[in-house]
Write a protein that holds these residues in place. Structure first.
Motif, PDB file in Angstrom:
ATOM      1  N   MET A  57       0.741  -1.270  -0.046  1.00  7.72           N
ATOM      2  CA  MET A  57      -0.054   0.051  -0.010  1.00  7.72           C
ATOM      3  C   MET A  57       0.738   1.283   0.039  1.00  7.72           C
ATOM      4  N   LEU A  58       0.572   2.202  -0.802  1.00  8.08           N
ATOM      5  CA  LEU A  58       1.302   3.416  -0.905  1.00  8.08           C
ATOM      6  C   LEU A  58       1.026   4.309   0.512  1.00  8.08           C
ATOM      7  N   ILE A  59       2.096   5.046   0.690  1.00 13.23           N
ATOM      8  CA  ILE A  59       1.956   5.863   1.727  1.00 13.23           C
ATOM      9  C   ILE A  59       0.889   6.780   1.880  1.00 13.23           C
ATOM     10  N   SER A  60       0.489   7.436   0.764  1.00 14.71           N
ATOM     11  CA  SER A  60      -0.729   8.252   0.544  1.00 14.71           C
ATOM     12  C   SER A  60      -1.860   7.503   0.699  1.00 14.71           C
ATOM     13  N   ASP A  61      -2.404   6.413   0.353  1.00 14.14           N
ATOM     14  CA  ASP A  61      -3.329   5.475   0.556  1.00 14.14           C
ATOM     15  C   ASP A  61      -3.287   5.213   1.811  1.00 14.14           C
ATOM     16  N   TYR A  62      -2.334   4.896   2.645  1.00 12.75           N
ATOM     17  CA  TYR A  62      -2.460   4.542   3.771  1.00 12.75           C
ATOM     18  C   TYR A  62      -2.871   5.984   4.838  1.00 12.75           C
ATOM     19  N   ILE A  63      -2.196   6.789   4.271  1.00  9.27           N
ATOM     20  CA  ILE A  63      -2.592   8.131   5.051  1.00  9.27           C
ATOM     21  C   ILE A  63      -4.085   8.428   5.026  1.00  9.27           C
ATOM     22  N   ALA A  64      -4.605   8.203   3.803  1.00 13.56           N
ATOM     23  CA  ALA A  64      -5.956   8.711   3.324  1.00 13.56           C
ATOM     24  C   ALA A  64      -6.816   7.375   4.193  1.00 13.56           C
ATOM     25  N   SER A  65      -6.542   6.396   4.270  1.00  9.66           N
ATOM     26  CA  SER A  65      -7.238   5.539   5.172  1.00  9.66           C
ATOM     27  C   SER A  65      -7.339   5.655   6.679  1.00  9.66           C
ATOM     28  N   ILE A  66      -6.403   6.225   7.035  1.00  7.10           N
ATOM     29  CA  ILE A  66      -6.441   6.677   8.503  1.00  7.10           C
ATOM     30  C   ILE A  66      -7.113   7.763   8.720  1.00  7.10           C
ATOM     31  N   ILE A  67      -7.162   8.803   7.822  1.00  5.54           N
ATOM     32  CA  ILE A  67      -7.842   9.872   7.812  1.00  5.54           C
ATOM     33  C   ILE A  67      -9.707   9.526   7.724  1.00  5.54           C
ATOM     34  N   GLU A  68      -9.721   8.643   6.525  1.00  4.99           N
ATOM     35  CA  GLU A  68     -11.250   8.097   6.292  1.00  4.99           C
ATOM     36  C   GLU A  68     -11.629   7.392   7.858  1.00  4.99           C
ATOM     37  N   GLU A  69     -10.687   6.599   8.569  1.00  2.00           N
ATOM     38  CA  GLU A  69     -11.182   6.067   9.781  1.00  2.00           C
ATOM     39  C   GLU A  69     -11.599   7.055  10.767  1.00  2.00           C
ATOM     40  N   MET A  70     -10.631   7.926  10.920  1.00  3.19           N
ATOM     41  CA  MET A  70     -10.972   9.100  11.802  1.00  3.19           C
ATOM     42  C   MET A  70     -12.292   9.793  11.414  1.00  3.19           C
ATOM     43  N   LEU A  71     -12.545   9.964  10.267  1.00  2.00           N
ATOM     44  CA  LEU A  71     -13.704  10.515   9.867  1.00  2.00           C
ATOM     45  C   LEU A  71     -14.980   9.833  10.211  1.00  2.00           C
ATOM     46  N   ASN A  72     -14.666   8.523  10.036  1.00  3.12           N
ATOM     47  CA  ASN A  72     -16.050   7.223  10.516  1.00  3.12           C
ATOM     48  C   ASN A  72     -16.154   7.428  11.853  1.00  3.12           C
ATOM     49  N   ASP A  73     -15.062   7.461  12.583  1.00  4.72           N
ATOM     50  CA  ASP A  73     -14.982   7.394  14.025  1.00  4.72           C
ATOM     51  C   ASP A  73     -15.744   8.703  14.522  1.00  4.72           C
ATOM     52  N   GLY A  74     -15.395   9.766  14.149  1.00  2.00           N
ATOM     53  CA  GLY A  74     -15.806  11.177  14.595  1.00  2.00           C
ATOM     54  C   GLY A  74     -17.312  11.386  13.771  1.00  2.00           C
ATOM     55  N   GLY A  75     -18.026  10.710  13.283  1.00  2.00           N
ATOM     56  CA  GLY A  75     -19.279  10.729  12.525  1.00  2.00           C
ATOM     57  C   GLY A  75     -19.033  12.062  11.499  1.00  2.00           C
ATOM     58  N   GLY A  76     -18.205  11.795  10.658  1.00  2.00           N
ATOM     59  CA  GLY A  76     -18.086  12.645   9.547  1.00  2.00           C
ATOM     60  C   GLY A  76     -17.018  14.013   9.715  1.00  2.00           C
ATOM     61  N   THR A  77     -16.557  14.133  11.013  1.00  2.00           N
ATOM     62  CA  THR A  77     -15.605  15.146  11.087  1.00  2.00           C
ATOM     63  C   THR A  77     -14.631  14.652  12.030  1.00  2.00           C
ATOM     64  N   THR A  78     -13.267  15.400  11.709  1.00  2.00           N
ATOM     65  CA  THR A  78     -12.204  14.996  12.545  1.00  2.00           C
ATOM     66  C   THR A  78     -11.077  16.412  12.549  1.00  2.00           C
ATOM     67  N   GLU A  79     -10.387  16.234  13.465  1.00  2.00           N
ATOM     68  CA  GLU A  79      -9.280  17.328  13.489  1.00  2.00           C
ATOM     69  C   GLU A  79      -7.927  16.381  13.390  1.00  2.00           C
ATOM     70  N   VAL A  80      -7.248  16.979  12.307  1.00  2.00           N
ATOM     71  CA  VAL A  80      -5.790  16.366  12.115  1.00  2.00           C
ATOM     72  C   VAL A  80      -4.700  17.374  12.558  1.00  2.00           C
ATOM     73  N   LYS A  81      -4.038  16.604  13.511  1.00  2.00           N
ATOM     74  CA  LYS A  81      -2.509  17.550  13.788  1.00  2.00           C
ATOM     75  C   LYS A  81      -1.608  16.998  12.867  1.00  2.00           C
ATOM     76  N   ARG A  82      -1.029  17.703  12.043  1.00  2.00           N
ATOM     77  CA  ARG A  82      -0.248  17.225  10.820  1.00  2.00           C
ATOM     78  C   ARG A  82       1.184  16.576  11.531  1.00  2.00           C
ATOM     79  N   ASN A  83       1.801  17.081  12.466  1.00  2.00           N
ATOM     80  CA  ASN A  83       3.055  16.607  13.052  1.00  2.00           C
ATOM     81  C   ASN A  83       2.502  15.375  13.648  1.00  2.00           C
ATOM     82  N   ASP A  84       1.546  15.281  14.561  1.00  2.00           N
ATOM     83  CA  ASP A  84       1.208  14.038  15.106  1.00  2.00           C
ATOM     84  C   ASP A  84       1.101  13.044  14.220  1.00  2.00           C
ATOM     85  N   LEU A  85       0.068  13.230  13.162  1.00  4.70           N
ATOM     86  CA  LEU A  85      -0.161  12.091  12.101  1.00  4.70           C
ATOM     87  C   LEU A  85       0.886  11.679  11.335  1.00  4.70           C
TER      88      LEU A  85
END
Length: 150
Positions: free
Chosen positions: A1-29
């Motif tokens: 899996m490409l790193i960009s696909d992996y990042i996108a999947s993490i963000i999608e998971e965060m969106l799903n867990d957050g009911g369609g909203t998430t806050e991403v801290k770039r450095n932490d992620l």
């Protein structure tokens, strides 16, 4: 899996867990994934766009974040969002992204999506001057969206 696909999947998971909203801290992620923060920016700006049904807000500074919201709208609100996001020009790649999103959200069927792609593809606009093609594509897409509205 490409790193960009992996990042996108993490963000999608965060969106799903957050009911369609998430806050991403770039450095932490970036630390979690093992990449540079600019890679996070790239994924957000290329995959979580208005054309794909997302609203992006950012706050700069030490406690800064990027808020990503998956737009939850009625069919007509969603179509109006797309209508406004098109702008004066639309290239073939972004037109395909709009169409894919309309299909993914269940607003158009597979056959309708194929017809839209065919109507907006580069070869259809070959007779137009190159500098006019993206303007024409945007006009066609806006008319299609108006037709889809109830």
């Amino acid at each position: 899996m490409l790193i960009s696909d992996y990042i996108a999947s993490i963000i999608e998971e965060m969106l799903n867990d957050g009911g369609g909203t998430t806050e991403v801290k770039r450095n932490d992620l970036a630390m979690k994934v093992g990449c540079v923060p600019s890679q996070i920016n790239y994924v957000i700006t290329s995959r979580f766009t208005p054309e794909r049904g997302y609203i992006i807000e950012s706050r700069r500074g030490g406690g800064g974040y990027i808020r990503i919201v998956r737009a939850q709208m009625t069919k007509n609100e969603y179509l109006m969002h797309f209508f406004q996001a098109i702008g004066d020009e639309l290239d073939e790649q972004n037109a395909s992204a709009f169409i894919a999103n309309l299909y993914d959200r269940g607003i158009v069927e597979a056959g309708e999506a194929r017809i839209m792609k065919a109507a907006l593809c580069g070869s259809v606009l070959d007779r137009a001057r190159p500098e006019e093609r993206n303007f024409l594509r945007a006009d066609i897409m806006r008319h299609v969206i108006l037709t889809l509205m109830n």
